[in-house]
Design an enzyme around this catalytic site. Structure first.
Site, short mmCIF file in Angstrom:
data_model
loop_
_atom_site.label_atom_id
_atom_site.label_comp_id
_atom_site.label_asym_id
_atom_site.label_seq_id
_atom_site.Cartn_x
_atom_site.Cartn_y
_atom_site.Cartn_z
N LEU A 1 0.83 -1.20 0.00
CA LEU A 1 0.00 0.00 0.00
C LEU A 1 0.87 1.25 0.00
O LEU A 1 1.68 1.45 0.90
CB LEU A 1 -0.91 0.02 1.23
CG LEU A 1 -1.71 -1.26 1.49
CD1 LEU A 1 -2.74 -1.03 2.60
CD2 LEU A 1 -2.40 -1.75 0.22
N ARG B 1 2.75 14.11 7.04
CA ARG B 1 3.74 14.50 8.04
C ARG B 1 5.16 14.64 7.47
O ARG B 1 6.04 15.16 8.14
CB ARG B 1 3.72 13.50 9.21
CG ARG B 1 2.52 13.70 10.13
CD ARG B 1 2.29 12.52 11.06
NE ARG B 1 1.65 11.40 10.37
CZ ARG B 1 1.36 10.24 10.96
NH1 ARG B 1 1.70 10.04 12.23
NH2 ARG B 1 0.77 9.28 10.28
N LYS C 1 5.35 10.27 -0.15
CA LYS C 1 6.15 9.72 0.95
C LYS C 1 7.00 8.54 0.55
O LYS C 1 8.19 8.48 0.88
CB LYS C 1 5.23 9.31 2.12
CG LYS C 1 5.99 8.63 3.25
CD LYS C 1 5.23 8.61 4.54
CE LYS C 1 4.25 7.48 4.64
NZ LYS C 1 3.66 7.39 6.00
N GLY D 1 -8.73 4.66 3.10
CA GLY D 1 -8.26 3.76 4.14
C GLY D 1 -7.52 2.56 3.59
O GLY D 1 -7.56 2.24 2.40
N ARG E 1 34.54 12.55 -14.73
CA ARG E 1 33.15 12.75 -15.14
C ARG E 1 32.69 11.59 -16.03
O ARG E 1 33.47 10.73 -16.39
CB ARG E 1 33.01 14.12 -15.79
CG ARG E 1 33.18 15.25 -14.74
CD ARG E 1 33.32 16.59 -15.40
NE ARG E 1 32.23 16.81 -16.35
CZ ARG E 1 32.32 17.63 -17.39
NH1 ARG E 1 33.45 18.29 -17.63
NH2 ARG E 1 31.29 17.77 -18.20
N TYR F 1 42.84 19.23 -17.95
CA TYR F 1 41.49 18.91 -18.38
C TYR F 1 41.58 18.01 -19.60
O TYR F 1 42.10 18.40 -20.64
CB TYR F 1 40.67 20.16 -18.71
CG TYR F 1 39.33 19.77 -19.31
CD1 TYR F 1 38.43 19.01 -18.55
CD2 TYR F 1 38.99 20.08 -20.61
CE1 TYR F 1 37.23 18.59 -19.10
CE2 TYR F 1 37.79 19.67 -21.16
CZ TYR F 1 36.91 18.91 -20.39
OH TYR F 1 35.73 18.48 -20.93
C1 UD1 Z 1 -1.47 1.51 9.98
C2 UD1 Z 1 -2.38 0.48 10.64
C3 UD1 Z 1 -1.98 0.33 12.11
C4 UD1 Z 1 -0.53 -0.08 12.19
C5 UD1 Z 1 0.35 0.92 11.43
C6 UD1 Z 1 1.75 0.34 11.31
C7 UD1 Z 1 -4.59 0.51 9.55
C8 UD1 Z 1 -5.99 0.98 9.65
N1 UD1 Z 1 -3.77 0.88 10.55
O1 UD1 Z 1 -1.70 2.77 10.59
O2 UD1 Z 1 -2.78 -0.67 12.72
O3 UD1 Z 1 -0.14 -0.14 13.54
O4 UD1 Z 1 -0.11 1.13 10.09
O5 UD1 Z 1 2.65 1.26 10.76
O6 UD1 Z 1 -4.26 -0.18 8.60
N2 UD1 Z 1 -2.48 3.84 2.45
C9 UD1 Z 1 -3.07 3.72 1.21
N3 UD1 Z 1 -4.35 4.14 1.04
C10 UD1 Z 1 -5.09 4.67 2.05
C11 UD1 Z 1 -4.48 4.79 3.32
C12 UD1 Z 1 -3.16 4.36 3.49
O7 UD1 Z 1 -2.45 3.24 0.26
O8 UD1 Z 1 -6.25 5.01 1.81
C13 UD1 Z 1 -1.09 3.39 2.62
C14 UD1 Z 1 -0.16 4.52 2.99
O9 UD1 Z 1 0.43 5.09 1.82
C15 UD1 Z 1 0.90 3.85 3.85
C16 UD1 Z 1 0.17 2.65 4.44
O10 UD1 Z 1 -1.01 2.48 3.69
O11 UD1 Z 1 1.99 3.38 3.08
C17 UD1 Z 1 -0.19 2.86 5.91
O12 UD1 Z 1 -1.02 3.99 6.03
P1 UD1 Z 1 -0.88 4.98 7.26
O13 UD1 Z 1 -1.86 6.08 7.09
O14 UD1 Z 1 0.54 5.35 7.47
O15 UD1 Z 1 -1.38 4.02 8.46
P2 UD1 Z 1 -1.12 4.17 10.00
O16 UD1 Z 1 -1.98 5.23 10.55
O17 UD1 Z 1 0.34 4.27 10.23
CA CA Z 2 2.23 4.60 8.89
#
Ligand code: UD1
Ligand code: CA
Length: 473
Positions: free
Chosen positions: A14, A21, A28, A87, A341, A374
């Site tokens: 994902l 942040r 990221k 999510g 270079r 050079y």
């Molecule tokens: C998530 C977990 C949490 C875990 C933590 C570990 C969930 C709901 N929570 O929280 O339990 O402890 O990671 O680091 O899964 N992303 C998407 N699409 C979205 C949302 C997120 O692709 O709609 C990807 C983000 O780019 C990221 C990853 O999922 O790479 C995690 O998302 P992030 O928002 O960082 O989750 P946490 O709040 O850290």
């Molecule tokens: Ca995270």
């Protein structure tokens, strides 16, 4: 790696989130550690743990992330699009159609955990097989400060019941120090069904992947593997965490090379993918990047920065050399303060010394350019000697031109070679010459005004100047 007889393991990663942040225009997962974006490290870990097929979910900064993956993995990593970030569960839902129908077991990983250890991931397929009714297995870890992480909620028998996100947790749940690092392996059919059934029922109104764990825990046990070293599963949410993770990764990469027989001094930074062979010495403050390779027994001294450079066995790169896209032959000596270079090829036993810059030039075996020169768009023959202050004048404001110098030629100091020019083997070019036409083999080229000494001139001049007169003949 999985053997052909086993059903295939695949991975979904994902990487669609914005990473607010990081406070960055760059997505990221493209922020780098040790010369590679976070997402690259995660894909590598998934593959090293046996995932044949990898699908990365992209959304925020989609074009950039897709372009990077296509380039870095040669089209071998697929992407699925999540247009609106609803999510982690929704992200998996977006990925599932891109997964091959033959997928049997699926890793689900987050793109922001770049320190994953493939050996730990590889424990999950075994764990899943050990528990026949299990639909999913996952890693967990214990942390001193669990704030921000999902907490693992277990029943009286110690079985995983569900994961509760920090912001949805009660004070009692917040006290749990066993957390969800976000490393799962699920049976594909069970994952498809559970993800399809997800509903938003949390503080954020999102579809949580963690709710899939709860659903699958109702169908069978969810076995867990406890990771001892929480660092390997730490998620990166800001630049301070990124810097800390990068330090960990540099230390790991250096240790891996040390175990193979290289000396990597403290304070050297050897990026991911760089090869350093046994008995090579990488000194303090050296930075090795890209596709750099350092051969057996070679030495890269303090402060040198090499990007995409091949250094053959026994070569010595003295302090503060900067080189990019170059190759350095066996026992060659470069530096201190040399600049190679792109497309510079310094062959075996050749010497390039201080304040010498080369570009698109071959310096053949045993040739030397030891000081202040050079050398651009040229070919310096075997054993030729390039004196201090030699310049290949390769550019006329419109085009670049070549300089070819034959084997054993001797170029005196302070020579300008106005390319295109060929200097024959064994020729001499006298100090201070401006070479504008070819020099035949074995010839001497000289172009300078003959020296004249005017006896007693200085005293006569001074007398005239004291008297306020004009300077004299
Ligand atoms: C998530 C977990 C949490 C875990 C933590 C570990 C969930 C709901 N929570 O929280 O339990 O402890 O990671 O680091 O899964 N992303 C998407 N699409 C979205 C949302 C997120 O692709 O709609 C990807 C983000 O780019 C990221 C990853 O999922 O790479 C995690 O998302 P992030 O928002 O960082 O989750 P946490 O709040 O850290
Ligand atoms: Ca995270």
């Amino acid at each position: 790696m999985s053997t052909p007889a086993e059903p295939p393991v695949t991975a979904i990663i994902l990487a669609a989130g914005q990473g607010t942040r990081m406070k960055s225009a760059r997505p990221k997962v493209l922020h780098e550690l040790c010369g590679r974006p976070m997402i690259h490290h995660v894909v590598d870990a998934a593959r090293a743990a046996g995932a044949g097929e990898v699908v990365v979910v992209v959304g925020h900064g989609r074009e950039e992330v897709e372009a990077y993956l296509a380039r870095a993995f040669d089209g071998q990593v697929r992407t699925a699009v999540q247009d609106v970030q609803q999510g982690t569960g929704h992200a998996v839902r977006c990925a599932l159609p891109a997964l091959s129908p033959h997928a049997d077991r699926v890793f689900v990983l987050y793109g922001d955990t770049p320190l994953l250890d493939p050996a730990e991931l590889a424990r999950l397929p075994r764990e899943l097989d050990l528990h026949p009714g299990a639909r999913m297995a996952m890693l967990t870890t214990r942390v001193p400060d669990p704030a921000g992480y999902g907490r693992i909620v277990r029943d009286g028998d110690g079985r995983v019941v569900r994961i509760v996100e920090h912001r949805d947790a009660t004070p009692a749940e917040r006290a749990i120090d066993e957390i969800n690092p976000g490393v799962y392996l699920a049976r594909a059919d069970a994952l498809r069904a559970a993800v399809a059934a997800l509903r938003p029922n949390n503080a954020q109104g999102e579809l949580y992947l963690t709710d899939v764990v709860e659903a699958l825990a109702r169908e069978g046990v969810v076995p867990t593997v406890l990771v001892k070293d929480m660092v390997s599963v730490s998620g990166i949410n800001d630049r301070a965490q990124l810097a800390a993770a990068e330090d960990v990764l540099y230390a790991r990469l250096a240790d891996a090379l040390r175990r193979e027989g290289a000396t990597i001094r403290a304070g050297a930074r050897v990026d991911a993918g760089v090869v350093v062979e046994a008995d090579a010495v990488i000194e303090h403050g050296v930075v090795l990047r890209g596709a750099t390779r350092v051969g057996k027994g070679a030495r890269i001294d303090v402060g040198s920065v090499l990007t995409d450079v091949t250094v053959a066995a026994g070569a010595v790169v003295k302090p503060y050399t900067v080189a990019q896209g170059a190759s350095i032959g066996e026992l060659a000596q470069i530096g201190p303060f040399s600049h190679l270079r792109p497309e510079s090829r310094v062959e075996a036993e050749a010497h390039i010394g201080n304040f010498v810059e080369t570009k698109k030039t071959i310096v053949r075996r045993g040739a030397k350019a030891n000081h202040l020169a050079y050398l651009g768009d040229g070919d310096v023959g075997e054993g030729a000697n390039i004196g201090a202050g030699t310049i290949f004048c390769n550019y006329d404001g419109f085009k670049k031109h070549r300089t070819d110098i034959g084997a054993g030629a001797f170029i005196g100091s302070d020579t300008q070679i106005v390319a295109p020019v060929r200097i024959g083997a064994g020729a001499y070019v006298a100090t201070g010459t401006t070479v504008t036409k070819d020099v035949p083999e074995g010839a001497l080229a000289i172009s300078r005004v003959r020296q004249e000494n005017k006896e007693g001139y200085v005293e006569r001049l001074k007398a005239r100047l004291r008297a306020g007169g004009k300077s004299a003949k």
